[in-house]
Scaffold this motif. Structure first.
Motif, PDB file in Angstrom:
ATOM      1  N   PHE A 292       0.771  -1.166   0.215  1.00  0.00           N
ATOM      2  CA  PHE A 292       0.100  -0.178  -0.031  1.00  0.00           C
ATOM      3  C   PHE A 292       0.947   1.344  -0.042  1.00  0.00           C
ATOM      4  CE2 PHE A 292      -2.901  -3.321   1.445  1.00  0.00           C
ATOM      5  CZ  PHE A 292      -3.900  -2.868   0.714  1.00  0.00           C
TER       6      PHE A 292
ATOM      7  N   PHE B  82      -6.257   4.117  -5.422  1.00  0.00           N
ATOM      8  CA  PHE B  82      -6.702   3.213  -4.507  1.00  0.00           C
ATOM      9  C   PHE B  82      -8.163   3.174  -4.780  1.00  0.00           C
ATOM     10  CE2 PHE B  82      -8.474   1.400  -0.807  1.00  0.00           C
ATOM     11  CZ  PHE B  82      -7.940   0.141  -0.948  1.00  0.00           C
TER      12      PHE B  82
ATOM     13  N   TYR C  72     -18.687  -3.397  -2.965  1.00  0.00           N
ATOM     14  CA  TYR C  72     -17.774  -2.644  -2.207  1.00  0.00           C
ATOM     15  C   TYR C  72     -18.434  -1.277  -1.609  1.00  0.00           C
ATOM     16  CZ  TYR C  72     -14.555   1.018  -0.506  1.00  0.00           C
ATOM     17  OH  TYR C  72     -13.647   1.960   0.151  1.00  0.00           O
TER      18      TYR C  72
ATOM     19  N   GLY D   7      -7.565   0.205   9.404  1.00  0.00           N
ATOM     20  CA  GLY D   7      -7.112  -0.042   8.043  1.00  0.00           C
ATOM     21  C   GLY D   7      -7.889   0.928   7.079  1.00  0.00           C
TER      22      GLY D   7
ATOM     23  N   SER E  43      -7.315   3.404   4.924  1.00  0.00           N
ATOM     24  CA  SER E  43      -6.977   3.667   3.696  1.00  0.00           C
ATOM     25  C   SER E  43      -7.111   5.287   3.211  1.00  0.00           C
ATOM     26  CB  SER E  43      -7.736   2.891   2.505  1.00  0.00           C
ATOM     27  OG  SER E  43      -7.206   1.586   2.603  1.00  0.00           O
TER      28      SER E  43
ATOM     29  N   SER F 141     -14.637   4.467   4.345  1.00  0.00           N
ATOM     30  CA  SER F 141     -15.580   3.910   5.519  1.00  0.00           C
ATOM     31  C   SER F 141     -15.710   4.959   6.626  1.00  0.00           C
ATOM     32  CB  SER F 141     -14.885   2.751   6.089  1.00  0.00           C
ATOM     33  OG  SER F 141     -14.758   1.794   5.219  1.00  0.00           O
TER      34      SER F 141
ATOM     35  N   ASP G 244      -4.215   3.542  10.017  1.00  0.00           N
ATOM     36  CA  ASP G 244      -3.577   2.477   8.839  1.00  0.00           C
ATOM     37  C   ASP G 244      -2.182   2.856   9.052  1.00  0.00           C
ATOM     38  OD1 ASP G 244      -4.956   1.763   5.757  1.00  0.00           O
ATOM     39  OD2 ASP G 244      -2.666   1.766   6.040  1.00  0.00           O
ATOM     40  N   ASN G 245      -1.358   1.640   8.584  1.00  0.00           N
ATOM     41  CA  ASN G 245       0.195   1.755   8.889  1.00  0.00           C
ATOM     42  C   ASN G 245       0.933   2.213   7.414  1.00  0.00           C
ATOM     43  OD1 ASN G 245      -0.240  -0.508   7.362  1.00  0.00           O
ATOM     44  ND2 ASN G 245       0.998  -1.916   8.580  1.00  0.00           N
ATOM     45  N   SER G 246       0.156   2.537   6.571  1.00  0.00           N
ATOM     46  CA  SER G 246       0.659   3.129   5.073  1.00  0.00           C
ATOM     47  C   SER G 246       0.526   4.799   5.362  1.00  0.00           C
ATOM     48  CB  SER G 246      -0.061   2.689   3.927  1.00  0.00           C
ATOM     49  OG  SER G 246      -0.113   3.683   2.869  1.00  0.00           O
TER      50      SER G 246
ATOM     51  N   MET H   5      -1.479   6.461   2.514  1.00  0.00           N
ATOM     52  CA  MET H   5      -2.773   6.298   2.756  1.00  0.00           C
ATOM     53  C   MET H   5      -3.008   7.633   3.827  1.00  0.00           C
ATOM     54  SD  MET H   5      -4.254   4.130   0.834  1.00  0.00           S
ATOM     55  CE  MET H   5      -4.289   2.589  -0.086  1.00  0.00           C
TER      56      MET H   5
ATOM     57  N   GLU I  98      -0.362   3.996  12.121  1.00  0.00           N
ATOM     58  CA  GLU I  98       0.443   2.888  12.946  1.00  0.00           C
ATOM     59  C   GLU I  98      -0.170   1.371  12.658  1.00  0.00           C
ATOM     60  OE1 GLU I  98      -0.390   4.130  17.091  1.00  0.00           O
ATOM     61  OE2 GLU I  98      -2.433   3.433  17.063  1.00  0.00           O
ATOM     62  N   ASP I  99       0.477   0.402  13.022  1.00  0.00           N
ATOM     63  CA  ASP I  99      -0.256  -0.958  12.842  1.00  0.00           C
ATOM     64  C   ASP I  99      -1.400  -1.211  13.927  1.00  0.00           C
ATOM     65  OD1 ASP I  99      -0.395  -3.720  13.234  1.00  0.00           O
ATOM     66  OD2 ASP I  99       1.500  -3.842  12.248  1.00  0.00           O
ATOM     67  N   ILE I 100      -2.360  -1.566  13.332  1.00  0.00           N
ATOM     68  CA  ILE I 100      -3.557  -1.677  13.843  1.00  0.00           C
ATOM     69  C   ILE I 100      -3.480  -2.713  15.285  1.00  0.00           C
ATOM     70  CG2 ILE I 100      -5.314  -0.953  12.410  1.00  0.00           C
ATOM     71  CD1 ILE I 100      -5.969  -3.852  11.715  1.00  0.00           C
TER      72      ILE I 100
ATOM     73  N   ASN J   1     -12.546  -2.844   7.414  1.00  0.00           N
ATOM     74  CA  ASN J   1     -13.257  -3.139   5.878  1.00  0.00           C
ATOM     75  C   ASN J   1     -12.199  -3.673   5.091  1.00  0.00           C
ATOM     76  OD1 ASN J   1     -15.703  -3.153   4.503  1.00  0.00           O
ATOM     77  ND2 ASN J   1     -15.105  -1.193   3.430  1.00  0.00           N
ATOM     78  N   PHE J   2     -12.087  -4.739   4.917  1.00  0.00           N
ATOM     79  CA  PHE J   2     -11.162  -5.678   3.912  1.00  0.00           C
ATOM     80  C   PHE J   2      -9.531  -5.261   4.568  1.00  0.00           C
ATOM     81  CE2 PHE J   2     -14.937  -4.866   1.467  1.00  0.00           C
ATOM     82  CZ  PHE J   2     -15.144  -6.105   1.148  1.00  0.00           C
ATOM     83  N   THR J   3      -9.545  -5.389   5.595  1.00  0.00           N
ATOM     84  CA  THR J   3      -8.097  -5.158   6.424  1.00  0.00           C
ATOM     85  C   THR J   3      -7.507  -6.538   7.255  1.00  0.00           C
ATOM     86  OG1 THR J   3      -8.572  -2.844   6.657  1.00  0.00           O
ATOM     87  CG2 THR J   3      -6.816  -3.901   8.002  1.00  0.00           C
TER      88      THR J   3
HETATM   89  C1  LIG Z   1      -7.914  -3.032   1.154  1.00  0.00           C
HETATM   90  S1  LIG Z   1      -7.506  -1.660   2.233  1.00  0.00           S
HETATM   91  C2  LIG Z   1      -8.820  -1.231   3.249  1.00  0.00           C
HETATM   92  C3  LIG Z   1      -9.857  -0.314   2.455  1.00  0.00           C
HETATM   93  C4  LIG Z   1     -10.678   0.541   3.235  1.00  0.00           C
HETATM   94  N1  LIG Z   1     -10.778   0.052   4.669  1.00  0.00           N
HETATM   95  C5  LIG Z   1     -12.028   0.909   2.823  1.00  0.00           C
HETATM   96  O1  LIG Z   1     -12.964   0.674   3.283  1.00  0.00           O
HETATM   97  O2  LIG Z   1     -11.759   1.597   1.673  1.00  0.00           O
HETATM   98  C6  LIG Z   1      -6.325  -2.021   3.407  1.00  0.00           C
HETATM   99  C7  LIG Z   1      -5.752  -1.211   4.242  1.00  0.00           C
HETATM  100  O3  LIG Z   1      -5.203  -1.954   5.637  1.00  0.00           O
HETATM  101  C8  LIG Z   1      -4.092  -1.358   5.623  1.00  0.00           C
HETATM  102  N2  LIG Z   1      -3.195  -2.197   6.536  1.00  0.00           N
HETATM  103  C9  LIG Z   1      -2.937  -3.506   6.218  1.00  0.00           C
HETATM  104  N3  LIG Z   1      -2.379  -4.197   7.383  1.00  0.00           N
HETATM  105  C10 LIG Z   1      -2.451  -3.328   8.445  1.00  0.00           C
HETATM  106  C11 LIG Z   1      -1.907  -3.170   9.826  1.00  0.00           C
HETATM  107  N4  LIG Z   1      -1.331  -4.250  10.178  1.00  0.00           N
HETATM  108  N5  LIG Z   1      -1.998  -2.123  10.413  1.00  0.00           N
HETATM  109  C12 LIG Z   1      -2.674  -0.932   9.784  1.00  0.00           C
HETATM  110  N6  LIG Z   1      -3.034  -0.964   8.606  1.00  0.00           N
HETATM  111  C13 LIG Z   1      -3.001  -1.991   7.817  1.00  0.00           C
HETATM  112  C14 LIG Z   1      -3.504  -1.269   4.406  1.00  0.00           C
HETATM  113  O4  LIG Z   1      -2.462  -0.050   4.495  1.00  0.00           O
HETATM  114  C15 LIG Z   1      -4.482  -0.586   3.648  1.00  0.00           C
HETATM  115  O5  LIG Z   1      -4.630   0.658   3.511  1.00  0.00           O
END
Ligand SMILES: C[S@@+](CC[C@H](N)C(=O)[O-])C[C@H]1O[C@@H](n2cnc3c(N)ncnc32)[C@H](O)[C@@H]1O
Length: 247
Positions: free
Chosen positions: A24, A32, A43, A68, A70, A74, A93-95, A98, A120-122, A136-138
């Motif tokens: 990401f 994205f 979605y 997560g 993004s 959401s 989000d850890n990116s 994003m 940060e990392d969730i 949501n897809f995280t």
């Molecule tokens: C598919 S996207 C999520 C889409 C978003 N929730 C939406 O509804 O549009 C996955 C997101 O989770 C983040 N992510 C993945 N692993 C993570 C973690 N361990 N900690 C924080 N963010 C994370 C990614 O950087 C990415 O932005």
């Protein structure tokens, strides 16, 4: 308020000699919004239903988390459905590619006292006093061995009556059904304008990064975490969304 589509996703259009693992990063963040709408059937329905779950479960004086987050699709659905409740909406989000964009996106519509975006990392995020938590897809990107602990942390953080909305790509125990839905998903992406090359190159990039699980495993994890009320509320092909309510 919804996000604009932004730039069109052409990241996997050209042939790549060696496919790098999906990340990401800045390139993905810049397309994205378009990418996820054209890749995940249902979605946009899920995003709008997150708004309805928020209306029903957000409680005065609590936190609402988008884990997560993004670009904040959401997060915006939560913010737009709080009906004057005094809640803080926290996107994580850890990116940084994003979260920087997410901060700007939300700032166009809402005062910065209404939300907080954390890079940060969730798995390390402190969750507390929550009435709505969205994944949501995280979860599919979190190490499988770490998912149980994260779910327990989510359960502990929710107030009674609080809701978790969990959306994921799913696997099927039956390999024939799995293939059927994989092929139909491929067809969905073609109908969205992706070529066979784009579809196969992106699939390779995601191969060891996005790890889906069957519906039964998700429901079992929710039950193990303490949820007594949890169910599938949406499915389109091999994409699903669950809700779980803390009693
Ligand atoms: C598919 S996207 C999520 C889409 C978003 N929730 C939406 O509804 O549009 C996955 C997101 O989770 C983040 N992510 C993945 N692993 C993570 C973690 N361990 N900690 C924080 N963010 C994370 C990614 O950087 C990415 O932005």
């Amino acid at each position: 308020m919804t996000l604009s589509n932004g730039s069109q996703d052409k990241l996997f259009m050209a042939y790549q000699e060696k496919i790098q693992q999906f990340q990401f990063d800045d390139a993905v963040a810049s397309v994205f919004s378009d990418m996820i709408k054209r890749s995940v059937p249902g979605y946009e329905n899920i995003i709008s239903m997150i708004g309805l779950f928020t209306q029903a479960h957000a409680r005065q004086g609590t936190n609402c988390y988008d884990l997560g987050c993004s670009l904040g699709a959401s997060t915006l659905a939560i913010l737009g459905n709080l009906e004057h409740k005094d809640c803080l909406v926290i996107g994580v989000d850890n990116s940084s590619a994003m979260t920087e964009r997410c901060q700007n996106n939300l700032g166009q519509f809402y005062d910065s006292t209404k939300f907080r975006i954390c890079c940060e990392d969730i798995q390390n995020t402190k969750l507390e006093n929550a009435s709505v938590i969205v994944l949501n897809f995280t979860l599919q990107f979190v190490e499988k061995a770490e998912r149980d602990a994260l779910m327990k942390k989510i359960y502990q953080a929710l107030v009674p009556g609080g809701v978790l909305i969990l959306s994921e790509k799913i696997l099927f125990d039956d390999p024939i059904k799995n293939q059927l839905f994989t092929d139909l998903h491929h067809g969905f992406k073609k109908a969205q304008g992706y070529s066979n090359l784009e579809i196969s190159q992106k699939r390779s990039a995601l191969e060891n990064t996005l790890i889906p699980e069957p519906t039964g495993d998700h429901l079992q994890r929710l039950s193990n975490a303490g949820f007594t009320q949890a169910d599938l509320w949406f499915q389109c092909l091999n994409f699903a969304s669950f809700f779980a309510i803390k009693s």
